[in-house]
Design an enzyme around this catalytic site. Structure first.
Site, mmCIF file in Angstrom:
data_model
loop_
_atom_site.group_PDB
_atom_site.id
_atom_site.type_symbol
_atom_site.label_atom_id
_atom_site.label_comp_id
_atom_site.label_asym_id
_atom_site.label_seq_id
_atom_site.Cartn_x
_atom_site.Cartn_y
_atom_site.Cartn_z
ATOM 1 N N SER A 164 0.743 -16.248 16.727
ATOM 2 C CA SER A 164 0.027 -17.415 17.870
ATOM 3 C C SER A 164 1.167 -18.514 17.750
ATOM 4 C CB SER A 164 -1.205 -17.811 17.283
ATOM 5 O OG SER A 164 -1.839 -18.760 18.071
ATOM 6 N N ASP A 261 -5.316 -11.460 26.051
ATOM 7 C CA ASP A 261 -4.755 -12.675 25.395
ATOM 8 C C ASP A 261 -4.219 -13.512 26.254
ATOM 9 O OD1 ASP A 261 -3.177 -14.407 23.827
ATOM 10 O OD2 ASP A 261 -3.502 -13.168 22.152
ATOM 11 N N HIS A 291 -7.106 -12.427 21.385
ATOM 12 C CA HIS A 291 -6.705 -13.200 20.564
ATOM 13 C C HIS A 291 -6.824 -13.123 19.207
ATOM 14 C CE1 HIS A 291 -3.062 -16.058 19.982
ATOM 15 N NE2 HIS A 291 -3.951 -16.775 19.391
#
Length: 320
Positions: A164, A261, A291
């Site tokens: 991330s 995502d 995600h």
């Protein structure tokens, strides 16, 4: 919202939504940090222990005029004299997270990769906007290479990686290390990385929101990290690696992301840019992989394949 058809992943997302009713809310960042720390502590308490790995906290000299950077070092208990190393950067939208949240992850990586893992406690935005978090990561990378003899690390086999925002920092660090030419990086592991500061269009008709990490959170994360409005002129490519047009000379790279995502399109486009520049690149896209699907649905077939694939590739890069 994107529909999740994979029943295993749908169950994982439902578990997250039950654990975090209403999802992550960054309107109050200090409160979000406290909640995340409590959630991670509760999850860690329920996780089985990972024997065979030891850790300790070290401190790397910080950037000029800044504090030293804490680096938690993990290594297998039964290890050869010299091992490769992975500099690991935690996620959290540039505003959340800590070394502690990825403690089990780092232990698992040290064992599965048979390497030293150095996890960076970088300063967080908005209190410390760019370039502070990235410079902390660079300071940790320089320290890792300079301390190779003491740590029993092969300075030619150092990889960087993160998930991330940690993946975004890893991508920025790869560019920075290439341009400064002080440390050799043998591989970069970019797990659903946060790369593009212009991907902040509000959700609405024709613009579906994304599970877990929403468009509203993305805007707050980028605004906090950049210290200015996302999409503004003159934003550094080290801050938002998607802006980098010259990606030649970067190390071999893994990019992994799921179809629902929010970062899917920017991650695919960045991987394509790497390929076009001649960078050996593995791009893996997982259907229904929301995600952090590997964290909230770790037993799912998709998460198992995802983890096994990047582990295999990174281990080959570290030990080749």
């Amino acid at each position: 919202m994107h529909p999740i058809r994979d029943p295993e992943l749908a169950a994982g997302l439902a578990a997250f939504e039950q654990l975090v009713p209403g999802g992550i809310n960054l309107d109050d960042i200090p409160a979000a940090r406290r909640f995340l720390a409590e959630m991670n502590a509760a999850m860690a308490a329920e996780a089985p222990p990972i024997p065979g790995v030891v850790s300790r906290d070290e401190h790397a000299p910080g950037p000029a005029g800044a504090p030293d950077v804490m680096v938690r070092v993990y290594e297998p208990e039964d290890r050869p004299e010299i091992l490769p190393a992975l500099l690991w950067i935690h996620g959290g939208g540039y505003v959340l997270g800590s070394v502690e949240q990825d403690d089990l992850k780092a232990k698992s990586l040290a064992l599965s990769l048979n390497c030293v893992v150095a996890s960076v406690e970088y300063r967080l935005a908005p209190e410390h906007p760019f370039p502070a978090p990235l410079e902390d990561c660079y300071a940790a990378l320089k320290w890792l290479a300079a301390s190779a003899d003491q740590l029993g690390v092969n300075p030619k086999r150092i990889a960087i990686g993160g998930a991330s925002a940690g993946g975004g920092l890893a991508a920025g660090l790869g560019l920075l290390a290439r341009d400064r030419g002080e440390v050799d990086v043998c591989y970069q592991l970019l797990i659903y990385p946060m790369l593009d500061d212009t991907n902040v269009k509000p959700a609405g008709p024709g613009t579906p929101d994304a599970p877990l990490w929403t468009r509203a959170n993305n805007l707050i994360g980028w605004r906090s990290y950049l210290g200015q409005e996302p999409g503004s002129e003159g934003i550094s490519t080290y801050a938002a690696p998607f802006r980098a047009q010259d990606v030649s000379g970067l190390p071999p790279t893994f990019v992994g992301v799921g179809t629902p995502d929010l970062f899917r399109d920017e991650d695919i486009a960045y991987a394509q840019r790497l390929m076009q520049a001649g960078v050996p690149t593995e791009l893996h896209v997982y259907a229904d992989g929301f995600h952090a699907f590997d964290l909230f649905a770790p037993e799912s077939d998709a998460a198992q394949r995802f983890t096994a694939e990047y582990t295999r590739l990174l281990k080959r890069a570290l030990h080749s």
